[in-house]
Design a protein around this motif. Structure first.
Motif, mmCIF file in Angstrom:
data_model
loop_
_atom_site.group_PDB
_atom_site.id
_atom_site.type_symbol
_atom_site.label_atom_id
_atom_site.label_comp_id
_atom_site.label_asym_id
_atom_site.label_seq_id
_atom_site.Cartn_x
_atom_site.Cartn_y
_atom_site.Cartn_z
ATOM 1 N N ILE A 323 -6.316 57.505 17.141
ATOM 2 C CA ILE A 323 -6.043 56.358 17.836
ATOM 3 C C ILE A 323 -7.121 54.861 17.620
ATOM 4 C CG2 ILE A 323 -6.092 56.629 20.022
ATOM 5 C CD1 ILE A 323 -3.641 54.184 18.336
ATOM 6 N N THR A 324 -8.347 55.661 18.278
ATOM 7 C CA THR A 324 -9.240 54.437 18.322
ATOM 8 C C THR A 324 -9.833 54.170 16.856
ATOM 9 O OG1 THR A 324 -10.029 55.311 20.416
ATOM 10 C CG2 THR A 324 -11.851 54.153 19.470
ATOM 11 N N LYS A 325 -10.086 55.115 16.065
ATOM 12 C CA LYS A 325 -10.500 54.989 14.528
ATOM 13 C C LYS A 325 -9.370 53.948 14.067
ATOM 14 C CE LYS A 325 -11.573 59.160 13.316
ATOM 15 N NZ LYS A 325 -11.450 60.239 12.742
ATOM 16 N N SER A 326 -8.121 54.212 14.285
ATOM 17 C CA SER A 326 -7.201 53.561 13.624
ATOM 18 C C SER A 326 -7.284 51.977 13.984
ATOM 19 C CB SER A 326 -5.865 54.151 13.872
ATOM 20 O OG SER A 326 -5.612 55.199 13.700
ATOM 21 N N TYR A 327 -7.713 51.932 15.332
ATOM 22 C CA TYR A 327 -7.626 50.491 16.000
ATOM 23 C C TYR A 327 -8.931 49.858 15.106
ATOM 24 C CZ TYR A 327 -4.731 51.059 20.229
ATOM 25 O OH TYR A 327 -3.637 51.022 21.003
ATOM 26 N N GLU A 328 -9.960 50.576 14.820
ATOM 27 C CA GLU A 328 -11.208 49.889 14.132
ATOM 28 C C GLU A 328 -10.633 49.389 12.894
ATOM 29 O OE1 GLU A 328 -14.116 52.776 14.714
ATOM 30 O OE2 GLU A 328 -14.279 52.533 16.728
ATOM 31 N N ARG A 329 -9.777 50.479 12.147
ATOM 32 C CA ARG A 329 -9.373 50.047 10.615
ATOM 33 C C ARG A 329 -8.477 48.889 10.890
ATOM 34 N NH1 ARG A 329 -6.854 54.990 7.931
ATOM 35 N NH2 ARG A 329 -6.303 53.088 6.395
ATOM 36 N N MET A 330 -7.623 48.994 11.864
ATOM 37 C CA MET A 330 -6.798 47.666 11.781
ATOM 38 C C MET A 330 -7.501 46.366 12.136
ATOM 39 S SD MET A 330 -3.332 47.341 15.040
ATOM 40 C CE MET A 330 -4.578 47.179 16.183
ATOM 41 N N LEU A 331 -8.145 46.115 12.836
ATOM 42 C CA LEU A 331 -9.102 45.123 13.268
ATOM 43 C C LEU A 331 -9.665 44.605 11.940
ATOM 44 C CD1 LEU A 331 -11.083 45.584 16.215
ATOM 45 C CD2 LEU A 331 -9.356 43.857 15.772
ATOM 46 N N LYS A 332 -10.084 45.343 10.779
ATOM 47 C CA LYS A 332 -10.692 45.172 9.547
ATOM 48 C C LYS A 332 -9.529 44.788 8.355
ATOM 49 C CE LYS A 332 -14.230 48.502 10.106
ATOM 50 N NZ LYS A 332 -14.577 49.797 9.366
ATOM 51 N N GLY A 333 -8.468 45.130 9.046
ATOM 52 C CA GLY A 333 -7.080 44.639 7.990
ATOM 53 C C GLY A 333 -6.986 45.820 6.994
ATOM 54 N N ASP A 334 -7.500 47.053 7.381
ATOM 55 C CA ASP A 334 -7.598 48.056 6.544
ATOM 56 C C ASP A 334 -6.393 49.103 6.693
ATOM 57 O OD1 ASP A 334 -8.219 50.335 4.663
ATOM 58 O OD2 ASP A 334 -9.716 51.125 6.022
ATOM 59 N N VAL A 335 -5.288 48.716 6.588
ATOM 60 C CA VAL A 335 -3.954 49.494 6.770
ATOM 61 C C VAL A 335 -3.009 48.763 5.920
ATOM 62 C CG1 VAL A 335 -3.564 48.367 9.052
ATOM 63 C CG2 VAL A 335 -2.306 50.348 8.259
ATOM 64 N N ARG A 336 -2.182 49.424 5.182
ATOM 65 C CA ARG A 336 -0.733 49.276 4.518
ATOM 66 C C ARG A 336 0.293 49.911 5.023
ATOM 67 N NH1 ARG A 336 -2.515 48.134 -1.601
ATOM 68 N NH2 ARG A 336 -3.898 46.391 -1.231
ATOM 69 N N TYR A 337 1.074 48.988 5.942
ATOM 70 C CA TYR A 337 0.758 47.892 6.659
ATOM 71 C C TYR A 337 0.747 48.025 8.149
ATOM 72 C CZ TYR A 337 0.776 45.404 2.292
ATOM 73 O OH TYR A 337 0.387 45.001 1.043
ATOM 74 N N ARG A 338 1.136 49.449 8.560
ATOM 75 C CA ARG A 338 1.250 49.825 10.006
ATOM 76 C C ARG A 338 0.807 51.224 9.967
ATOM 77 N NH1 ARG A 338 1.831 45.611 13.391
ATOM 78 N NH2 ARG A 338 3.675 45.789 14.827
ATOM 79 N N PHE A 339 0.113 51.344 11.073
ATOM 80 C CA PHE A 339 -0.163 52.791 11.330
ATOM 81 C C PHE A 339 1.133 53.123 12.415
ATOM 82 C CE2 PHE A 339 -4.694 51.625 11.124
ATOM 83 C CZ PHE A 339 -4.976 52.396 10.183
ATOM 84 N N VAL A 340 1.559 54.473 12.205
ATOM 85 C CA VAL A 340 2.762 54.971 13.124
ATOM 86 C C VAL A 340 2.186 56.475 13.604
ATOM 87 C CG1 VAL A 340 4.930 55.962 13.330
ATOM 88 C CG2 VAL A 340 4.288 53.860 11.912
ATOM 89 N N ILE A 341 2.072 56.613 14.887
ATOM 90 C CA ILE A 341 1.810 57.717 15.430
ATOM 91 C C ILE A 341 2.722 58.877 15.469
ATOM 92 C CG2 ILE A 341 0.682 58.933 17.543
ATOM 93 C CD1 ILE A 341 -0.091 56.122 18.636
ATOM 94 N N ASP A 342 2.422 60.056 14.900
ATOM 95 C CA ASP A 342 3.448 61.158 14.960
ATOM 96 C C ASP A 342 3.033 61.795 16.237
ATOM 97 O OD1 ASP A 342 4.604 63.672 14.781
ATOM 98 O OD2 ASP A 342 3.649 64.281 12.945
ATOM 99 N N MET A 343 4.051 61.665 17.211
ATOM 100 C CA MET A 343 3.978 62.152 18.456
ATOM 101 C C MET A 343 3.923 63.618 18.559
ATOM 102 S SD MET A 343 3.024 60.089 20.678
ATOM 103 C CE MET A 343 3.608 58.543 20.040
ATOM 104 N N ALA A 344 4.337 64.339 17.503
ATOM 105 C CA ALA A 344 3.973 65.746 17.803
ATOM 106 C C ALA A 344 2.441 66.261 17.833
ATOM 107 C CB ALA A 344 4.417 66.563 16.335
ATOM 108 N N THR A 345 1.698 65.146 17.487
ATOM 109 C CA THR A 345 0.052 65.452 17.777
ATOM 110 C C THR A 345 -0.216 65.185 19.009
ATOM 111 O OG1 THR A 345 -0.517 63.225 17.098
ATOM 112 C CG2 THR A 345 -0.185 64.815 15.187
#
Lengths: 346, 346
Positions: A323-345
């Motif tokens: 999740i923390t890494k994903s926030y960093e990518r989100m801040l850079k706009g490096d996501v198409r277009y939404r991260f979704v957490i698989d809650m099984a993890t």
């Protein structure tokens, strides 16, 4: 009490980490959901970081929740164990004010109860969807179809309704020229809905590299706003601008792109106030409006519309440990277009 | 050429003083008016002082013009020598764009030609109503009734239409709660029209001393905005705010007084941009809109409405030699509510 686990921020300075906590027992009007997926909204990060206002900590973010119902209270009418269900940005409201009665719970006179980072009506903190389970009164639970990807449905609960609702409210459709400003989680849904409603959709972006992606989403036109010639060519040309940007931007430049009577609709929340010249509004009876998510009834309508039109979010499924890494990518706009957490993890 | 006299500013630093100049000959579609009265608008001072943009000097201000027709061109259809007539903020527009065709000449795609401080379509500077006479194409001349005070009719040409037009556009009327912000030349007309249209009108003012005056104008309620208790009592209560203030003011506070879907309509032009928090708009789907004067057809409709409802501006008639003193009083808000120059004093 129900034992629950989650990823939580203990304060605004610390990364999210595993946390065990208790949810309330399932009351007579409550539904308990096993959370299967939860979308990652930019506002999760804004709230963890106290960007808008001091938060309630520990904070379990997440308001794009989908999962399966595992328990229902004795008086629950509309949901059954085993069904798919969703929860968005709200889990309660007064239910009696004029707005609630009209299905505008998001504008409840008493304020709605946010899914996380809020106190519920008995004063207990609310915890969101980065968690294995949630208990919600049935009026704020949505029916979710099994006809669409469940993970890709999650972002509809915030990014979807936040763009669907204003486009419906302002009756955007055939014959209208709609500009979508920003091509992130909200913007890409704005393009999909704008196209589905029959508008001519133009994506406005500072980055020429996004053109192909915009067209793939269905956008008819693309304007690079850092190119003065391209901007000049679309002066006074849009009926609506759907502004999904939550970073500072030049409102007066964008207002100049609206036709007479055009409306600039803000759904993003920049941390700093916007600076707007009166002449930008007077010279064409233009408006700047805001719209916040949507009511429960309209959210269900949006989910049903998405089933009919085969619309979901474009997503990248992640492990909650990232999740923390994903926030960093989100801040850079490096996501198409939404991260979704698989809650099984979890 | 027609010899004309006027009071003009030779530059942005110098007081108005007598000036002789030439107007164009009366063309086949032109009307020549002997100016009898001219209202003094706050924007006259803004423009002389280059507050908004660099002006065209020498500048003859004045766009609230009433007088008697003394000459008409051969092809003029709707006006006759001897009739009363008025001229507002515009004297020309392209006449062929979509907006002009819809009677929205104020939003002409090419830009309308302002009555003064502008170049006309042949590149000649326009000179306003602080003058003994004016030549205007007939499409921009209004019929003025002799049933109302002529001097008190003059301010209708700007202050009147600027408040009438947005109240009509947003269909403000019975069942609506309208707040009028600022009780000057524009604000007092906003109160009169709001009352005439059937709205419940509240005047918002920083100064408790204006309550009696507001009530005299027909306002139903009065709120002193420097009193936090009074402000709190009207939170989320107005459908519309008509904002006539051209000095900086706290937009976010005023936006909090609007109901869900409420519209804050700016008709004043503060020199500095407004600072607006996105949450002020999102938290109730509120809008900030602007409106500029009105089209020719609507201006005539407004003048006719005023005759039917016996509405004029509250004025103080002045000698043109006192114009500089009057500006000083206007800046202090020391006028109820509009100065009007008796052009016989020129």
């Amino acid at each position: 009490m129900i034992q629950a686990k989650a990823y939580a921020a203990q304060d605004s300075q610390t990364d999210l980490a595993p946390w065990d906590f208790e949810r309330r027992e399932v009351g007579p009007h409550d539904v308990q959901i096993e959370i299967l997926f939860c979308g990652v909204c930019h506002s999760d990060l804004h709230q963890i970081k106290n960007d808008w206002f001091p938060g309630v900590f520990p904070m379990v973010p997440g308001h794009e929740i989908v999962g399966r119902i595992i328990k229902v209270g004795d008086h629950v009418k509309n949901f059954k164990i085993g069904e798919l269900a969703g929860v968005g940005c709200m889990v309660d409201s007064c239910q009696v004010c004029e707005n609630c009665k009209e299905g505008l719970e998001q504008y409840c006179f008493e304020g709605n109860t946010q899914t996380y980072n809020n106190l519920d009506r008995s004063g207990v903190p609310t915890y969101g969807g980065y968690s294995n389970t949630i208990v919600v009164r049935e009026e704020f639970v949505l029916h979710v179809s099994d006809k669409l990807s469940l993970a890709a449905t999650a972002p509809l609960l915030c990014a979807g309704i936040t763009t669907y609702s204003p486009l419906r409210h302002w009756k955007v459709g055939k014959g209208h020229k709609l500009a979508v400003l920003g091509l992130g989680g909200l913007g890409h849904m704005g393009v999909k809905f704008g196209v589905a409603f029959g508008a001519e959709v133009t994506v406005l972006s500072t980055s020429a590299s996004k053109e192909a992606a915009a067209k793939e989403l269905g956008a008819h036109k693309f304007v690079v706003t850092s190119d003065p010639e391209q901007v000049k060519a679309v002066k006074s040309s849009f009926d609506f601008i759907l502004d999904t940007v939550s970073a500072p931007h030049d409102m007066n430049m964008y207002l100049s792109l609206l036709k007479t009577n055009g409306v600039h609709i803000c759904v993003g929340v920049p941390p700093e106030p916007m600076s707007i010249a009166a002449f930008s509004l007077l010279g064409g009876r233009r408006s700047v409006a805001g719209s916040g998510i949507g009511g429960v009834r309209e959210t269900q309508e949006m989910l049903d519309f998405c089933v009919q039109h085969n619309i979901v979010s474009d997503i990248e499924v992640i492990d909650i440990k990232d999740i923390t890494k994903s926030y960093e990518r989100m801040l850079k706009g490096d996501v198409r277009y939404r991260f979704v957490i698989d809650m099984a993890t979890l």
